[in-house]
Scaffold this active site. Structure first.
Site, PDB file in Angstrom:
ATOM      1  N   ARG A  51       9.117   2.912  -7.805  1.00 12.16           N
ATOM      2  CA  ARG A  51       9.428   3.088  -6.377  1.00 12.16           C
ATOM      3  C   ARG A  51      10.406   4.231  -6.141  1.00 12.16           C
ATOM      4  NH1 ARG A  51      11.305  -2.925  -5.567  1.00 12.16           N
ATOM      5  NH2 ARG A  51      12.263  -2.244  -7.515  1.00 12.16           N
ATOM      6  N   LYS A 145       3.711  -8.029 -22.427  1.00 11.23           N
ATOM      7  CA  LYS A 145       4.152  -9.417 -22.442  1.00 11.23           C
ATOM      8  C   LYS A 145       5.313  -9.575 -21.459  1.00 11.23           C
ATOM      9  CE  LYS A 145       8.024  -9.655 -25.396  1.00 11.23           C
ATOM     10  NZ  LYS A 145       8.819 -10.170 -26.426  1.00 11.23           N
ATOM     11  N   LYS A 179       2.410  -2.636 -36.102  1.00 18.05           N
ATOM     12  CA  LYS A 179       3.364  -2.214 -37.134  1.00 18.05           C
ATOM     13  C   LYS A 179       2.626  -1.963 -38.450  1.00 18.05           C
ATOM     14  CE  LYS A 179       7.473  -4.385 -35.205  1.00 18.05           C
ATOM     15  NZ  LYS A 179       8.384  -3.222 -35.161  1.00 18.05           N
ATOM     16  N   GLU A 213      17.486 -10.753 -34.669  1.00 14.71           N
ATOM     17  CA  GLU A 213      18.085  -9.645 -33.934  1.00 14.71           C
ATOM     18  C   GLU A 213      19.599  -9.778 -33.976  1.00 14.71           C
ATOM     19  OE1 GLU A 213      15.783  -8.630 -30.093  1.00 14.71           O
ATOM     20  OE2 GLU A 213      15.634 -10.779 -30.313  1.00 14.71           O
ATOM     21  N   ASP A 232       9.614 -15.868 -25.694  1.00 14.35           N
ATOM     22  CA  ASP A 232       9.800 -14.433 -25.877  1.00 14.35           C
ATOM     23  C   ASP A 232       9.281 -13.950 -27.230  1.00 14.35           C
ATOM     24  OD1 ASP A 232      10.857 -12.010 -24.760  1.00 14.35           O
ATOM     25  OD2 ASP A 232      12.459 -12.090 -26.253  1.00 14.35           O
ATOM     26  N   HIS A 237       4.564 -12.878 -30.638  1.00 15.71           N
ATOM     27  CA  HIS A 237       4.680 -12.086 -31.875  1.00 15.71           C
ATOM     28  C   HIS A 237       4.552 -12.950 -33.128  1.00 15.71           C
ATOM     29  CE1 HIS A 237       5.960  -8.991 -29.218  1.00 15.71           C
ATOM     30  NE2 HIS A 237       7.188  -9.420 -29.054  1.00 15.71           N
TER      31      HIS A 237
END
Ligand code: NAP
Length: 487
Positions: A51, A145, A179, A213, A232, A237
């Site tokens: 936008r 996703k 990957k 992570e 998530d 995944h």
């Protein structure tokens, strides 16, 4: 152009959400790398949409700043001449006529519409694309996703997108599938005679999949708090990785041959629900601690001191009820604010049936195949050998180590580089088919429901630790431990 890069037909790639984090941090750098490799035809156009009131020059200036570190400025400026910007609101009419005319101006081009926006906009965007007949010919849509937050909402999105784009035009991206190590899993399994005879419950003790992570939720707290680690990471995944490990050999690499086999795995997952979720799953939420040497706040503080029942960590034990995998646990764990950033699959083989070595030679360790997705993509096969030298025989456990970067002397391309050009080529092998997404939600939904029904909060864990101690107990109860190389 490198030997491995094949040219593609001229295309227009439109990124809805072109000023967003994903577009600027991942998609445009990936396209720039492909450009540097000579793979972007000169007449192709990359069009950012958002936008914000920008023109081509303003957008190019933003991207120039973001991409300047990748390569020398001269090449970047040539690349940016192929990049355009159109300000559009997915929910308003204004500007769509011009946009349709711009895209319609090169009718012979393949058209890719990459929806890198919040999923709430997917339906509006697809409807507009349909209204302006931009869904016709060689057009494809890419869905980022998350596709829904449960089976019902995923179906809603898929139904609505399906009214405009045929399933064959719809590319649901899971960048883990792009990957190198995941590609290599296919080649290791099906390109070597060595592994496949052993790839079953007779020889494999268990499988671990870790996606850790070090970061917290940062500025994405509002999004994350509606999702959590299961939605998530696990539903998409990690289940995709599990499928790549567990699927039967497909008859070929044809898109549906691979996806049919993955779907069978998803259908064979044993249910986890109110009856067994407390035994088979652990969820956690990080608290203040130390990450990468610095003090960091806890999840509630990052949310503005709001109490939340969203999990930032999950560990679970999955089982696949079929002949190949009966009785072989697949331990999955993922979380934020863990001690290191690592994604890996570890396949642990059964112990040898009988030891011929004296106790003073040392203990025999189980063979392990470690597929490292990040960092340092590569494969390690842990074997037992004799410690070199004279004297008594001593056993050593050592890895046959193949770091892709070391072996091939180049840094590995980002997964998006492969996947974006696969979309242009119209090759959906590495994208999720609608029935896969549904099957994954079908399995994950009852876990979420069981957690909600339990009324229990996620277990707190200190930032910089490997999650709640219950996650260690989950695997140790079975006489096993999480792979220590990653820790
Ligand atoms: P983001 O940084 O919030 O960017 C959103 C983009 O959408 C911006 O360019 C925004 O620009 C645009 N936008 C918002 N409302 C719009 C509207 N009504 N019409 C047109 N454009 C609009 O989000 P992101 O992190 O890039 O994530 C994008 C999608 O990818 C999300 O679905 C996310 O879950 C998914 N994803 C992101 C990551 C990641 O690493 N970031 C990883 C995996 C998946 P304006 O506000 O100017 O319109």
């Amino acid at each position: 152009m490198t030997a491995s890069s094949q040219s593609v037909e001229p295309f227009d790639l439109v990124i809805f959400g072109g000023t967003g984090d994903l577009a600027v941090r991942k998609l445009l750098p990936a396209l720039f790398h492909r450009f540097l490799d000579g793979q972007i035809p000169a007449s192709s156009r990359i069009v950012g949409i958002a936008r914000e009131a920008l023109d081509d020059a303003g957008y190019r200036a933003q991207l120039r700043e973001a991409l300047i570190g990748i390569c020398d400025a001269r090449q970047l400026d040539v690349f940016l001449q192929q990049v355009f910007y159109r300000p559009l609101d997915a929910r308003k009419d204004e500007g769509w006529d011009d946009f349709a005319a711009f895209i319609g101006g090169q009718p012979e081009h393949i058209r890719v519409f990459y929806l890198s926006t919040s999923p709430e906009l997917f339906v509006d965007i697809c409807n507009r694309l349909g209204q302006y007949k931009l869904n016709q010919g060689a057009s494809r849509v890419v869905l980022e996703k998350p596709i829904g937050r449960d089976l019902a909402s995923a179906n809603q999105i898929n139904d609505a997108v399906g009214k405009v784009f045929d399933e064959s035009q719809t590319f649901r991206i899971d960048h883990y599938l792009g990957k190198e190590t995941v590609q290599n899993l296919l080649v290791l399994r099906f390109g070597n005679a060595l592994f496949e005879p052993l790839w079953n419950a007779g020889h494999i003790d268990h499988v671990q999949i870790t996606v850790a992570e070090t970061l917290g939720v940062g500025h994405r707290g509002a999004y994350y708090d509606r999702a959590g680690a299961l939605r998530d990471m696990v539903q998409n995944h990690m289940l995709q990785l599990l499928c790549m490990v567990a699927m039967e050999p497909p008859s070929s690499l044809a898109p549906d041959a691979v996806r049919d086999e993955k779907l069978k795995v998803l259908h064979s997952l044993k249910p986890i629900d109110d009856n067994n979720a407390a035994q088979l799953t652990v969820r956690g939420q990080y608290r203040a601690g130390v990450a990468e040497g610095a003090s960091v706040p806890g999840y509630p503080e990052e949310l503005g001191n709001n109490k939340s029942n969203t999990e930032t960590f999950v560990a679970l034990k999955a089982e696949i009820a079929n002949w190949r995998w009966a009785g072989v646990p697949f331990y999955l764990r993922t979380g934020k604010r863990l001690p290191s950033r690592v994604s890996e699959i570890v396949v642990t083989f059964k112990p040898v049936p009988h030891s011929i070595f004296n106790a003073d030679a040392g203990t025999l360790s189980q063979n392990r195949l470690v597929l490292r997705l990040q960092p340092d993509e590569g494969v390690k096969l842990w074997l037992t050998i004799k410690h070199p030298g004279p004297g008594g025989l001593r056993l050593r456990h050592v890895p046959l180590d193949m770091s892709f970067a070391e072996a091939f002397g180049v840094s590995q391309p980002d997964a998006y580089e492969r996947l974006l050009l696969d979309v242009v080529r119209g090759n959906p092998t590495l994208f999720m088919r609608r029935d896969e997404v549904e099957a994954a939600w079908h399995w994950a939904g009852p876990i979420l429901a069981a957690w909600a029904d339990s009324g229990e909060a996620p277990r707190p864990y200190t930032s910089g630790s490997w999650g709640p101690s219950a996650a260690v107990a989950l695997i140790e109860r079975d006489g096993r431990t999480w792979n220590e190389d990653s820790e």
